[in-house]
Scaffold this motif. Structure first.
Motif, short mmCIF file in Angstrom:
data_model
loop_
_atom_site.label_atom_id
_atom_site.label_comp_id
_atom_site.label_asym_id
_atom_site.label_seq_id
_atom_site.Cartn_x
_atom_site.Cartn_y
_atom_site.Cartn_z
N GLY A 114 2.83 10.66 0.45
CA GLY A 114 3.16 9.66 -0.56
C GLY A 114 3.14 10.22 -1.97
O GLY A 114 4.04 9.93 -2.78
N ASP A 115 2.13 11.05 -2.28
CA ASP A 115 2.06 11.66 -3.61
C ASP A 115 3.26 12.55 -3.87
O ASP A 115 3.77 12.63 -4.99
CB ASP A 115 0.76 12.47 -3.75
N SER A 116 3.72 13.27 -2.83
CA SER A 116 4.84 14.18 -3.00
C SER A 116 6.17 13.44 -3.06
O SER A 116 6.99 13.68 -3.95
CB SER A 116 4.86 15.20 -1.86
N VAL A 117 6.40 12.53 -2.12
CA VAL A 117 7.71 11.89 -1.99
C VAL A 117 7.86 10.72 -2.97
O VAL A 117 8.86 10.63 -3.69
CB VAL A 117 7.93 11.39 -0.56
N PHE A 118 6.87 9.82 -3.01
CA PHE A 118 6.99 8.63 -3.85
C PHE A 118 6.67 8.93 -5.32
O PHE A 118 7.51 8.71 -6.20
CB PHE A 118 6.09 7.53 -3.32
N SER A 119 5.46 9.41 -5.59
CA SER A 119 5.04 9.63 -6.97
C SER A 119 5.67 10.88 -7.57
O SER A 119 6.13 10.87 -8.71
CB SER A 119 3.52 9.73 -7.04
N GLY A 120 5.69 11.97 -6.79
CA GLY A 120 6.17 13.24 -7.32
C GLY A 120 7.67 13.40 -7.34
O GLY A 120 8.19 14.28 -8.02
N SER A 121 8.40 12.56 -6.60
CA SER A 121 9.86 12.70 -6.53
C SER A 121 10.59 11.39 -6.77
O SER A 121 11.42 11.28 -7.66
CB SER A 121 10.26 13.26 -5.15
N GLY A 122 10.28 10.36 -5.97
CA GLY A 122 11.02 9.12 -6.01
C GLY A 122 10.90 8.37 -7.33
O GLY A 122 11.91 7.95 -7.92
N LEU A 123 9.67 8.17 -7.82
CA LEU A 123 9.48 7.44 -9.07
C LEU A 123 10.08 8.19 -10.25
O LEU A 123 10.65 7.59 -11.17
CB LEU A 123 7.99 7.18 -9.30
N ILE A 124 9.98 9.52 -10.21
CA ILE A 124 10.56 10.34 -11.28
C ILE A 124 12.08 10.26 -11.23
O ILE A 124 12.76 10.20 -12.27
CB ILE A 124 10.08 11.79 -11.16
N PHE A 125 12.65 10.24 -10.02
CA PHE A 125 14.10 10.10 -9.88
C PHE A 125 14.57 8.77 -10.49
O PHE A 125 15.58 8.73 -11.21
CB PHE A 125 14.48 10.15 -8.41
N TRP A 126 13.85 7.69 -10.21
CA TRP A 126 14.20 6.39 -10.79
C TRP A 126 14.14 6.45 -12.32
O TRP A 126 15.06 5.98 -13.00
CB TRP A 126 13.25 5.31 -10.27
N ALA A 127 13.06 7.04 -12.87
CA ALA A 127 12.90 7.09 -14.32
C ALA A 127 14.01 7.92 -14.97
O ALA A 127 14.62 7.50 -15.97
CB ALA A 127 11.53 7.67 -14.67
N LEU A 128 14.28 9.10 -14.43
CA LEU A 128 15.30 9.97 -15.02
C LEU A 128 16.70 9.36 -14.90
O LEU A 128 17.49 9.42 -15.85
CB LEU A 128 15.26 11.33 -14.34
#
Length: 251
Positions: A114-128
């Motif tokens: 979860g830390d890698s996929v959701f917080s480290g990738s997915g949420l950042i993808f949404w923000a960017l």
């Protein structure tokens, strides 16, 4: 037959209450048990429906007030899996001695994913992606993108909870086939492209070709240095900030 249907209906309603309480799993965060208060709160309705005997219920409750921590997006799945296991414990089909080991292994493994996929990738993808669309003047599209992702997250929680209740531990094998770790890596490459796109959108016009390609090459080199572990990312970040301040002051 009617009593059995009534019992299943009551159990289903209790599981729905447990699912809704998963949204508060981090509300009672503390330094001793981390998310254990919120997790035991989410487990409570399901445990009450499974165990009618007060002593058995009290024993089951104590199993979930211990240390617990995982990514909150996985809370519905973990609550569902452990409720499914509790049904098996109640029926004598699962040794209760193995529960602590199962609980720790499952929660920590999913926490790392979860830390890698959701917080480290997915949420950042949404923000960017949102920043990209706002810079391009696509405000409505940015709003719809965020709403769509939020709705998708709720569907993901409902699906994983339902799967955990109905498939139990067997769903973990199915989850492994999703290959989420590699999907997280792919999203990180997409995030790198979005950062480059933001830089392009903010770059002063007219675009200086040499400055643009030179800066892109430097960013690529820094990314490679960090990825290969040659220099800590903190050192690179501090260096970039210092250079930026110097350029603002002297250029």
């Amino acid at each position: 037959m009617e009593d059995r249907k009534t019992g299943k209906r009551a159990l289903g309603k209790a599981f729905v209450r447990s699912f809704l309480r998963c949204y508060f799993v981090s509300a009672g965060f503390n330094s001793r048990g981390l998310q254990n208060i919120g997790f035991s709160y989410a487990m409570q309705p399901g445990l009450e429906a499974i165990y009618s005997d007060p002593s058995e219920l009290a024993t089951a409750r104590r199993r979930y007030v211990k240390h617990y921590n995982s990514h909150p997006f996985w809370a519905p799945l973990l609550v569902a899996i452990f409720l499914s296991v509790e049904v098996q414990i109640k029926d004598g089909r699962f040794p209760v001695q193995l529960l602590d080991k199962l609980k720790n292994t499952t929660s920590y493994t999913l926490s790392a994913i979860g830390d890698s996929v959701f917080s480290g990738s997915g949420l950042i993808f949404w923000a960017l992606a949102t920043v990209n669309m706002l810079l391009a003047g696509l405000r409505t599209q940015a709003l719809l993108f965020g709403v769509g992702l939020f709705a998708g997250l709720q569907a993901f929680k409902v699906f994983t909870f339902w799967s955990g209740i109905n498939k139990g531990l067997g769903f973990l094998d199915e989850l492994k086939r999703w290959d989420l770790i590699n999907w997280g890596e792919k999203l990180k490459f997409a995030n790198a492209f979005l950062v480059l796109l933001i830089w392009f959108q903010l770059w002063p016009r007219p675009l200086n070709t040499y400055e643009w390609y030179g800066g892109a090459a430097v960013l690529g080199l820094l990314g490679w240095v960090i990825t290969t572990g040659k220099i800590a990312r903190e050192i690179v970040a501090v260096t970039v900030v210092v250079l930026g301040l110097l350029l603002v002051k002297f250029v």
